[in-house]
Design an enzyme around this catalytic site. Structure first.
Site, PDB file in Angstrom:
ATOM      1  N   LYS A   1      13.025   7.223  56.346  1.00 51.06           N
ATOM      2  CA  LYS A   1      11.592   6.991  56.554  1.00 51.06           C
ATOM      3  C   LYS A   1      11.447   5.607  57.146  1.00 51.06           C
ATOM      4  O   LYS A   1      11.831   4.613  56.517  1.00 51.06           O
ATOM      5  CB  LYS A   1      10.836   7.030  55.225  1.00 51.06           C
ATOM      6  CG  LYS A   1      10.159   8.330  54.919  1.00 51.06           C
ATOM      7  CD  LYS A   1       9.190   8.202  53.739  1.00 51.06           C
ATOM      8  CE  LYS A   1       8.630   9.549  53.351  1.00 51.06           C
ATOM      9  NZ  LYS A   1       7.733   9.496  52.185  1.00 51.06           N
ATOM     10  N   HIS A   6       0.346   2.193  46.809  1.00 53.16           N
ATOM     11  CA  HIS A   6       0.026   1.882  48.208  1.00 53.16           C
ATOM     12  C   HIS A   6      -1.433   1.446  48.359  1.00 53.16           C
ATOM     13  O   HIS A   6      -1.750   0.569  49.181  1.00 53.16           O
ATOM     14  CB  HIS A   6       0.284   3.108  49.088  1.00 53.16           C
ATOM     15  CG  HIS A   6       1.736   3.284  49.440  1.00 53.16           C
ATOM     16  ND1 HIS A   6       2.221   4.403  50.071  1.00 53.16           N
ATOM     17  CD2 HIS A   6       2.808   2.480  49.267  1.00 53.16           C
ATOM     18  CE1 HIS A   6       3.526   4.281  50.278  1.00 53.16           C
ATOM     19  NE2 HIS A   6       3.905   3.124  49.783  1.00 53.16           N
ATOM     20  N   ASN A  65       7.712   9.733  45.821  1.00 56.37           N
ATOM     21  CA  ASN A  65       6.457   9.015  45.951  1.00 56.37           C
ATOM     22  C   ASN A  65       5.819   8.752  44.576  1.00 56.37           C
ATOM     23  O   ASN A  65       4.682   8.291  44.492  1.00 56.37           O
ATOM     24  CB  ASN A  65       5.503   9.841  46.826  1.00 56.37           C
ATOM     25  CG  ASN A  65       4.886   9.013  47.928  1.00 56.37           C
ATOM     26  OD1 ASN A  65       3.684   8.761  47.912  1.00 56.37           O
ATOM     27  ND2 ASN A  65       5.685   8.550  48.873  1.00 56.37           N
ATOM     28  N   ARG A 125      12.739   6.804  72.790  1.00 58.62           N
ATOM     29  CA  ARG A 125      12.578   7.970  71.905  1.00 58.62           C
ATOM     30  C   ARG A 125      13.722   8.112  70.904  1.00 58.62           C
ATOM     31  O   ARG A 125      14.009   9.194  70.411  1.00 58.62           O
ATOM     32  CB  ARG A 125      12.414   9.260  72.712  1.00 58.62           C
ATOM     33  CG  ARG A 125      11.214   9.219  73.646  1.00 58.62           C
ATOM     34  CD  ARG A 125      10.799  10.601  74.100  1.00 58.62           C
ATOM     35  NE  ARG A 125       9.689  10.515  75.028  1.00 58.62           N
ATOM     36  CZ  ARG A 125       9.839  10.395  76.352  1.00 58.62           C
ATOM     37  NH1 ARG A 125      11.049  10.389  76.873  1.00 58.62           N
ATOM     38  NH2 ARG A 125       8.799  10.298  77.121  1.00 58.62           N
ATOM     39  N   HIS A 175       5.742  -4.801  46.943  1.00 55.57           N
ATOM     40  CA  HIS A 175       5.696  -3.336  46.871  1.00 55.57           C
ATOM     41  C   HIS A 175       6.047  -2.852  45.456  1.00 55.57           C
ATOM     42  O   HIS A 175       5.345  -2.018  44.886  1.00 55.57           O
ATOM     43  CB  HIS A 175       6.682  -2.771  47.895  1.00 55.57           C
ATOM     44  CG  HIS A 175       6.775  -1.289  47.904  1.00 55.57           C
ATOM     45  ND1 HIS A 175       5.757  -0.473  48.329  1.00 55.57           N
ATOM     46  CD2 HIS A 175       7.797  -0.458  47.533  1.00 55.57           C
ATOM     47  CE1 HIS A 175       6.133   0.800  48.217  1.00 55.57           C
ATOM     48  NE2 HIS A 175       7.366   0.827  47.738  1.00 55.57           N
TER      49      HIS A 175
END
Ligand SMILES: NC(=O)c1ccc[n+]([C@@H]2O[C@H](COP(=O)([O-])OP(=O)(O)OC[C@H]3O[C@@H](n4cnc5c(N)ncnc54)[C@H](O)[C@@H]3O)[C@@H](O)[C@H]2O)c1
Ligand SMILES: O=C(O)C(=O)C[C@@H](O)[C@H](O)[C@H](O)COP(=O)(O)O
Length: 546
Positions: free
Chosen positions: A329, A438, A431, A307, A450
């Protein structure tokens, strides 16, 4: 009297060749303390070592160096071990000192078993590693500029030294005045991320020769370190593992596929298995070294193991330095879409060693420019000015603005994620261009780079902003011009629109059936466009599709 420039660095790094070239370019004389010693003693350095031992040689060397520092006003090259002497280091303080660096493999390649170099006569790789470990921090302590020589010609190293010192070549002209105060720029830049909105602060370091920082970031609680690296960086991964093992950690290297093939549940499971088999506990540390795909995966593995364990990012592509490795992220792709599984799990530190970029294929380098240009449009237009001033130079790590472009972009990202780690609002601006980007990546089964997909996506977002009545023509047109100038694509297949639209509906910014896009209200004024008219969307894609 002071030398204009003093060159230091390990033996065999090219101080004599570069020193002579530098002297020529600056129109000054060249002097080498090893040559002074050989001339004064009538013996080679190897002979002095054999006859009298290292301590006696160092005493002779100290005297030669102090004399040359007092007498010479041109370029001065010092022997590799001259900086071991404390008085010499004190004399060098405040002078322009360039540390020419190279990595161990390069050192072994260049000098091998050369008997003329007495300290490396047996087992050169091991000796080099020890020598570098012992001396690197001393070189760095006194250097006003560090110039990596790996894979560079002497001419390129010379130019890099001139750039780092902000010296202008003046063939036949007057030597420049020493300006020690203007040379600190070549040192490491530290950018803080987080520390607000409940997130732990950490630093992004940008510079060269940063691996010495890794031990400190790992900390003293860890017993095991897992180095996750892509196939393309097998040697780097193994060298890191060996260094960490040398520092006393139980270190394992976990090799994963290159690029997007690493961002799968199967590869994550392979990493978990490796951690399990090595007995990885909560105090142990993951190091992700590679491009954004590797750092996304490594961060995700760290976020999910027990975790959440500590992780450190060592990005080796420009895209990972300016974007992927910063901000926490982490994630993997699924058949249904990009980054659909992941976690917010910030690293404990990010080491952006600019030397890594020298081996990056040009298409991967240029792909990273898309995220830099994104940072320019959403927040820092000076980035756009820098690229537009010489788009050709922006395509290579040797360009004069590389460090500034990278640092500015990191600052944009750092500021945004520091105030909105979990993307509850502001962070969505990062974004920009990604909603369509994407979808294109998924449509291409993640075979497109990308940055290339994001470039097409930004072109689309600019047209959408324009057609929605938000963005002025000049700024929209600027998108096409700058992306094209650095060699990024603007277009994608027109017939794929229905599929792209379906994918965009499950973009992470969507809410229920509501499609949401980041567009610009003007330069550096990002905003959200919710539920655009389908006809406007199609018209915007009409500009992009071919
Ligand atoms: N987490 C985030 O916030 C974030 C931000 C932007 C992008 N990303 C992700 O980053 C990924 C793209 O990253 P990328 O552009 O770095 O591509 P990448 O990780 O796919 O690397 C490109 C290629 O270069 C190789 N490589 C890496 N460093 C090298 C070096 N120094 N020398 C030679 N080869 C080298 C890699 O193995 C790979 O084959 C995408 O998956 C994207 O979704 C994540
Ligand atoms: O950090 C962010 O936030 C970003 O959106 C940066 C993007 O450049 C990056 O590609 C990110 O991985 C996209 O995230 P996602 O949530 O859209 O998958």
């Amino acid at each position: 009297m002071n030398p204009v420039v003093v060159l230091v660095g390990p033996m065999g790094v090219g101080k004599s060749t570069v020193g002579q070239l530098l002297a020529e370019r600056l129109g000054v004389g060249y002097r080498d303390t090893d040559e002074d010693i050989v001339a004064a003693e009538g013996r080679t350095i190897a002979e002095i070592f054999v006859d009298e031992g290292e301590a006696a040689f160092r005493a002779i060397e100290k005297q030669a160096v102090h004399q040359a520092l007092a007498e010479h006003d041109g370029v001065l090259a010092l022997g590799g071990g001259a900086i071991l002497d404390e008085d010499t280091r004190a004399l060098l303080a405040g002078q322009r000192v360039v540390y020419l660096s190279m990595d161990v493999e390069e050192a072994v390649k260049r000098t091998g078993l050369n008997a003329a170099r007495p300290l490396l006569a047996v087992n050169p790789r091991k000796q080099w590693r020890e020598l570098m470990e012992a001396r690197r921090h001393l070189y760095e302590q006194i250097a006003t500029a560090v110039v990596a020589t790996d894979g560079r010609t002497p001419e390129e190293v010379t130019q890099a030294a001139l750039d780092a010192l902000e010296l202008t070549a003046s063939p036949g002209g007057q030597p420049p005045d020493p300006r020690p105060e203007d040379v600190m720029a070549s040192q490491v830049t530290r950018i803080q991320v987080g520390g607000t909105a409940g997130s732990e602060p950490y630093e992004v370091l940008v510079g060269r020769q940063l691996l010495g920082e890794l031990g400190g970031l790992i900390g003293d609680k860890a017993k095991r370190v897992a180095v996750i690296h892509p196939e393309a960086l097998a040697e780097t991964g193994d060298a890191l593992r060996a260094d960490l093992a040398g520092q006393g950690f139980e270190a394992v290297a976990i090799q994963v596929p290159n690029a997007e093939e690493a961002k799968t549940a199967e590869v994550a499971a392979y990493c978990w298995k490796a951690l399990g088999q090595s007995g990885f506990t909560r105090t142990d540390v993951v190091v992700g070294v590679g491009g954004g795909a590797t750092t996304d995966l490594a961060g995700f593995v760290a976020a999910t193991w027990l975790r959440g364990v500590r992780w450190i990012a060592i990005p080796t592509t420009v895209l990972a330095m300016v974007d992927a490795a910063v901000g926490g992220k982490t994630g993997i792709n699924t058949a249904e879409g990009k980054n659909l599984v992941g976690a917010f799990h910030p690293p404990a530190g990010v080491l952006c060693d600019l030397a890594a970029l020298d081996s990056l294929p040009v298409n991967d380098y240029v792909s990273g420019l898309a995220e830099i240009i994104k940072a320019g449009f959403i927040a820092d237009p000076a980035i756009l000015d820098l690229i537009e001033s010489d788009p050709g130079a922006a395509r290579t790590p040797a360009g004069p603005n590389t460090a500034e472009l990278i640092e500015r972009s990191i600052r944009v990202k750092a500021e945004v994620v520091s105030s909105d780690l979990k993307e509850s609002g502001l962070r969505e601006i990062l974004n920009y261009g990604h909603t369509l980007g994407h979808a294109i990546e998924k449509n291409e089964r993640y075979k497109w780079r990308h940055g290339a997909a994001v470039a097409v996506g930004m072109h689309f977002a600019a047209e959408l902003g324009r057609l929605a009545g938000r963005l002025d023509d000049a700024t929209a047109d600027r998108h096409r011009a700058i992306l094209e100038a650095v060699g990024l694509p603007l277009h994608y297949r027109y017939d794929q629109w229905p599929k792209l639209l379906e994918t965009m509906k499950v973009d992470k910014k969507s809410r229920g059936d509501l499609l949401r896009f980041i567009v610009l209200d003007g330069l550096a004024k990002p905003t959200v466009l919710e539920g655009p008219d389908p006809a406007v969307l199609l018209a915007a894609y009409g500009e992009v599709g071919q």
